[in-house]
Design an enzyme around this catalytic site. Structure first.
Site, PDB file in Angstrom:
ATOM      1  N   HIS A   1       2.146 -11.082  -3.835  1.00 34.05           N
ATOM      2  CA  HIS A   1       2.164 -11.461  -2.224  1.00 34.05           C
ATOM      3  C   HIS A   1       1.894 -12.510  -1.693  1.00 34.05           C
ATOM      4  O   HIS A   1       2.039 -13.632  -2.419  1.00 34.05           O
ATOM      5  CB  HIS A   1       0.676 -10.289  -2.066  1.00 34.05           C
ATOM      6  CG  HIS A   1      -0.502 -10.667  -2.333  1.00 34.05           C
ATOM      7  ND1 HIS A   1      -0.858 -12.174  -2.040  1.00 34.05           N
ATOM      8  CD2 HIS A   1      -1.215 -10.322  -2.993  1.00 34.05           C
ATOM      9  CE1 HIS A   1      -2.157 -12.241  -2.797  1.00 34.05           C
ATOM     10  NE2 HIS A   1      -2.494 -11.128  -3.198  1.00 34.05           N
TER      11      HIS A   1
ATOM     12  N   HIS B   1      -0.083 -15.478  -3.480  1.00 29.25           N
ATOM     13  CA  HIS B   1       0.638 -15.726  -4.637  1.00 29.25           C
ATOM     14  C   HIS B   1       1.906 -16.838  -4.390  1.00 29.25           C
ATOM     15  O   HIS B   1       2.098 -17.601  -4.850  1.00 29.25           O
ATOM     16  CB  HIS B   1       1.226 -14.703  -5.455  1.00 29.25           C
ATOM     17  CG  HIS B   1       0.116 -13.502  -6.112  1.00 29.25           C
ATOM     18  ND1 HIS B   1       0.194 -12.463  -5.830  1.00 29.25           N
ATOM     19  CD2 HIS B   1      -1.157 -13.860  -6.513  1.00 29.25           C
ATOM     20  CE1 HIS B   1      -0.803 -11.654  -6.113  1.00 29.25           C
ATOM     21  NE2 HIS B   1      -1.674 -12.629  -6.633  1.00 29.25           N
TER      22      HIS B   1
ATOM     23  N   CYS C   1     -20.322  -4.063 -14.651  1.00 30.70           N
ATOM     24  CA  CYS C   1     -19.469  -3.176 -13.826  1.00 30.70           C
ATOM     25  C   CYS C   1     -18.093  -3.188 -14.252  1.00 30.70           C
ATOM     26  O   CYS C   1     -17.557  -4.440 -14.532  1.00 30.70           O
ATOM     27  CB  CYS C   1     -19.280  -4.011 -12.305  1.00 30.70           C
ATOM     28  SG  CYS C   1     -17.913  -3.178 -11.306  1.00 30.70           S
TER      29      CYS C   1
ATOM     30  N   CYS D   1     -15.270  -4.472 -12.121  1.00 28.90           N
ATOM     31  CA  CYS D   1     -15.099  -6.044 -12.261  1.00 28.90           C
ATOM     32  C   CYS D   1     -14.855  -6.688 -13.550  1.00 28.90           C
ATOM     33  O   CYS D   1     -14.580  -7.757 -13.941  1.00 28.90           O
ATOM     34  CB  CYS D   1     -16.154  -6.775 -11.487  1.00 28.90           C
ATOM     35  SG  CYS D   1     -16.394  -6.234  -9.941  1.00 28.90           S
TER      36      CYS D   1
ATOM     37  N   LYS E   1      -9.339 -10.757   5.216  1.00 28.28           N
ATOM     38  CA  LYS E   1      -8.682 -10.559   3.697  1.00 28.28           C
ATOM     39  C   LYS E   1      -7.585  -9.706   3.496  1.00 28.28           C
ATOM     40  O   LYS E   1      -7.755  -8.703   4.191  1.00 28.28           O
ATOM     41  CB  LYS E   1      -9.774 -10.262   2.680  1.00 28.28           C
ATOM     42  CG  LYS E   1     -10.580 -11.511   2.157  1.00 28.28           C
ATOM     43  CD  LYS E   1     -11.385 -10.868   0.930  1.00 28.28           C
ATOM     44  CE  LYS E   1     -11.583 -11.991  -0.311  1.00 28.28           C
ATOM     45  NZ  LYS E   1     -12.139 -11.496  -1.245  1.00 28.28           N
TER      46      LYS E   1
ATOM     47  N   LYS F   1      -5.531  -4.187  -0.149  1.00 27.09           N
ATOM     48  CA  LYS F   1      -4.538  -2.771  -0.036  1.00 27.09           C
ATOM     49  C   LYS F   1      -5.374  -1.818   0.521  1.00 27.09           C
ATOM     50  O   LYS F   1      -4.759  -0.924   1.384  1.00 27.09           O
ATOM     51  CB  LYS F   1      -4.781  -2.268  -1.637  1.00 27.09           C
ATOM     52  CG  LYS F   1      -3.335  -2.861  -2.444  1.00 27.09           C
ATOM     53  CD  LYS F   1      -3.263  -1.915  -3.690  1.00 27.09           C
ATOM     54  CE  LYS F   1      -2.275  -2.485  -4.533  1.00 27.09           C
ATOM     55  NZ  LYS F   1      -2.561  -1.940  -5.813  1.00 27.09           N
TER      56      LYS F   1
END
Ligand code: MSP
Length: 644
Positions: free
Chosen positions: A23, A26, A131, A134, A300, A303
């Site tokens: 995106h 990047h 988690c 993560c 930010k 998605k």
């Protein structure tokens, strides 16, 4: 910059996770890295640009399972899309490293083995809140309401044995190192951030996961029940791609390495990596350059929010060079920026279409008509020429200073200062007026030579930033040498070369909204907005000049020998008119009789199939299948009523 000295320059981008498509974020890192690498090649440096993909970990294995393919197949596919995106964006990386490649795994294992043997790694017991989303443990301090701060899902208490790298013992050394070498982490704000982090005690770094839990990784060479975990694997790409420890590439490029990253991965690069390098006996990198974040709509990219700007979307629409220019010019390196397509179009129109495109078009149009000639040296000066050459020299120095700091926005601003001077030179020397006066031919020729020299200069200095446009300019002025800063200085060109006209380098975008809706493909060679049938903005006054009125359809008949036309008789209240409308394929003559439609009443009359048409009926249509609908009123108004 003008010296003959060849020095090596090694630049890396982060290696991107393959759990998402490339995106804007990047793309920004990779584009500025490419511009930097091109700049160093232009300066004659032995340059090596590295990018690649980070392919291990649970998330990737899960994504592969969800896609119903093996992790290897999955990473091959997504890594391939990164590679393709960079190719399509014209990125000139010299290598592309993947963490699933044998050459990388070999080096990761060798470094792990070295550290193990040196007693830098130990097996420890660790209990923590984990988690799975993560793939990391959270400390009590980080946990929010007993949940993962990122996923808001419950954490799992896991107690297990893992291998740890003795990072804590490097804390004092690292603080001292960062303070002694203030130039290493730039811009300065990020060095301060790291010194801030280092005020708290540094923990040892967990570097493994048991294979019972995470299979998709590189096995530890000294205990294959474990795989390496995330950063120990990923960071090592910077040396595995150079064939550490004794590859030629390593010897040549490592002493000149600069890492380029986004601020999100500052900590691993400014803390873990120097400690790992120090422990492995590898020199710490020369510089770490850190850029800020692109936000979209003030927040930010995410998605879930659906505001992810795909890497290629805008390049596809407006051209690669325009995209490169915008991201480099808009973002102040090191700070966050907000992305908007309107800002993009604004810059494209003002800086590219206007300042650059117009200059190139004006100059090449004049030069195309000029006679190629060698001018007697030395050239007698025309007023303003010396100043223009000086401005070129100043631009090159400005670019050099800015590029040392990765301040791409300042480098472009320096070139645009010069463009301003060049446009003023054309305005003040008025070559079109000189051309009309045979007595001033000598003066005209000197101006022409300077304009050709200006274009030649631009074809070189723009090369790192707008490689496509720069090349077109070089072709237009017949400069077929490989571009080099050593040849950039103005004043060396003593002749008027044969020049081809180059217009429409960056066509103006007049209505990006329209383009967005129609999804029209665009590239740097897209037709100009006017050719594409897009109307430039109109003022209210402009609009008021079009007299729109309500008209009642009194009668309608087919026009003989025409499939498309209907002849309508309409009432505008005080008068009746005949209007020939191209709607016969959508309306039978009887369909509209009695309806109130909207017509352009002050349209110049025109003859269609021998019938004088006195106006135009408004209708909308789709672009793909041409379906058409005539505008009718949804409430009654008398014929002749003005529509505005
Ligand atoms: N795989 C790790 C990096 C390992 S490097 C040894 C990783 N990958 S990532 O796919 O998440 O890419 C992070 C990088 O992408 C950032 O450091 C930055 O270069 C770029 N960006 C991702 N989102 C961004 C923005 N919104 N804005 C600017 N750049 C950002 O982290």
């Amino acid at each position: 910059m003008y010296s003959d000295e060849v020095s090596a320059f090694y630049l890396t981008t982060p290696i991107y996770y393959v759990n998402a498509q490339a995106h804007l974020g990047h793309a920004y890192t990779t584009i500025v890295a490419d511009a930097m690498a091109r700049y160093h090649r232009l300066a004659g440096d032995d340059t090596f640009l590295l990018t690649g993909t980070d392919e291990h970990g649970d998330k990737i294995a899960q994504a592969a399972a969800a896609a119903g393919v093996s992790p290897q197949e999955y990473t091959d596919r997504i890594s391939g899309t990164f590679r393709d995106t960079w190719r399509r964006l014209g990125i000139t990386n010299d290598d592309f490293i993947r963490t699933t490649e044998g050459r990388h795994k070999k080096v990761v294992q060798a470094i792990l083995q070295t550290l193990w043997e040196a007693g830098e790694i130990y097996l420890g017991r660790y209990g923590g809140h984990y988690c799975f989303g993560c793939e990391r443990f959270y400390t009590e301090k980080e946990i929010v309401d007993g949940k993962c701060p990122d996923h808001q899902t419950p954490l799992t208490w896991i107690e297990e044995e893992n291998y740890f790298f003795k990072m804590s013992k490097y804390q004092a050394w690292l603080i001292d190192y960062v303070q002694q070498h203030p130039e290493r982490i730039r811009p300065e704000r990020y060095r301060n951030e790291i010194l801030g982090f280092l005020r708290d005690p540094l923990q040892d770094l967990s570097i493994s996961r048991p294979r019972t839990r995470l299979e998709w990784g590189i096995p530890l060479p000294f205990d294959d029940k474990y795989v390496t975990y995330v950063w120990f694997d990923a960071l090592i790409n910077y040396v595995s791609a150079l064939d550490w420890p004794d590859g030629d590439r390593f010897r040549r490029y490592w002493p000149n390495v600069r890492h380029l990253i986004g601020k999100d991965i500052l900590k691993p690069h400014a803390i873990y990596w120097p400690c790992m390098l120090k422990a492995a006996g590898i020199d710490v990198y020369r510089h770490l350059f850190v850029h800020g974040y692109w936000n979209v709509g003030g927040g930010k990219m995410s998605k879930t929010v659906g505001n992810v700007v795909e890497a290629f979307a805008l390049a596809d629409k407006y051209g690669i060079d325009a995209f490169r220019y915008f991201v480099m010019r808009e973002m102040t390196f090191g700070l966050d920026s907000d992305f908007s397509e309107d800002a993009f179009v604004g810059r494209l129109n003002a800086d590219l279409a206007n300042d650059l495109g117009n200059l190139v078009s004006r100059a090449t149009t004049l030069l195309e008509k000029a006679t190629p000639a060698t001018l007697p040296a030395p050239l007698a000066e025309v007023a303003g020429t010396a100043e223009l050459r000086a401005a070129a020299g100043e631009a090159v120095r400005g670019v050099q200073r800015a590029m040392e700091e990765f301040a791409f926005q300042r480098a472009l601003a320096a070139i645009w200062e010069f463009l301003g001077a060049a446009n003023r030179y054309v305005d003040s020397t008025q070559p079109w007026a000189l051309a009309k006066d045979p007595a001033r031919r000598g003066e005209l020729n000197r101006v022409m030579a300077t304009l050709a020299d200006t274009l030649r200069f631009l074809g070189i200095v723009l090369d790192p930033f707008l490689p496509g446009a720069a090349q077109k300019i070089r072709v237009a002025v017949n400069d077929d040498r490989a571009p080099s800063l050593a040849n950039a200085a103005m004043g060396a060109l003593q002749d008027i070369p044969r020049v081809q006209k180059l217009s429409g380098l960056f066509p103006r975008i007049d209505d990006p909204g329209k383009d967005r809706a129609s999804g029209a493909p665009a590239s740097s060679s897209r037709p100009s907005a006017d050719q594409a049938g897009q109307a430039p903005p109109v003022t209210k006054g402009d609009f008021d000049r079009v007299e729109l009125r309500v008209a009642e359809v009194l009668a309608a008949e087919a026009v003989p020998k025409s499939k498309k036309l209907l002849k309508l008789t309409v009432s505008l209240g005080a008068e009746q008119r005949t209007i020939v409308a191209g709607i016969a394929q959508h309306y039978a003559p009887g369909d509209l009789v009695g309806k109130k439609v909207v017509v352009v009443a002050n349209l110049e009359p025109a003859k269609l199939m021998g019938i004088q048409s006195q106006g135009m009926v408004l209708a909308g249509s789709t672009e793909d299948d041409g379906a058409l609908a005539v505008l009718v009123l949804d409430r009654d108004l008398p014929p002749g009523a003005r529509v505005r």
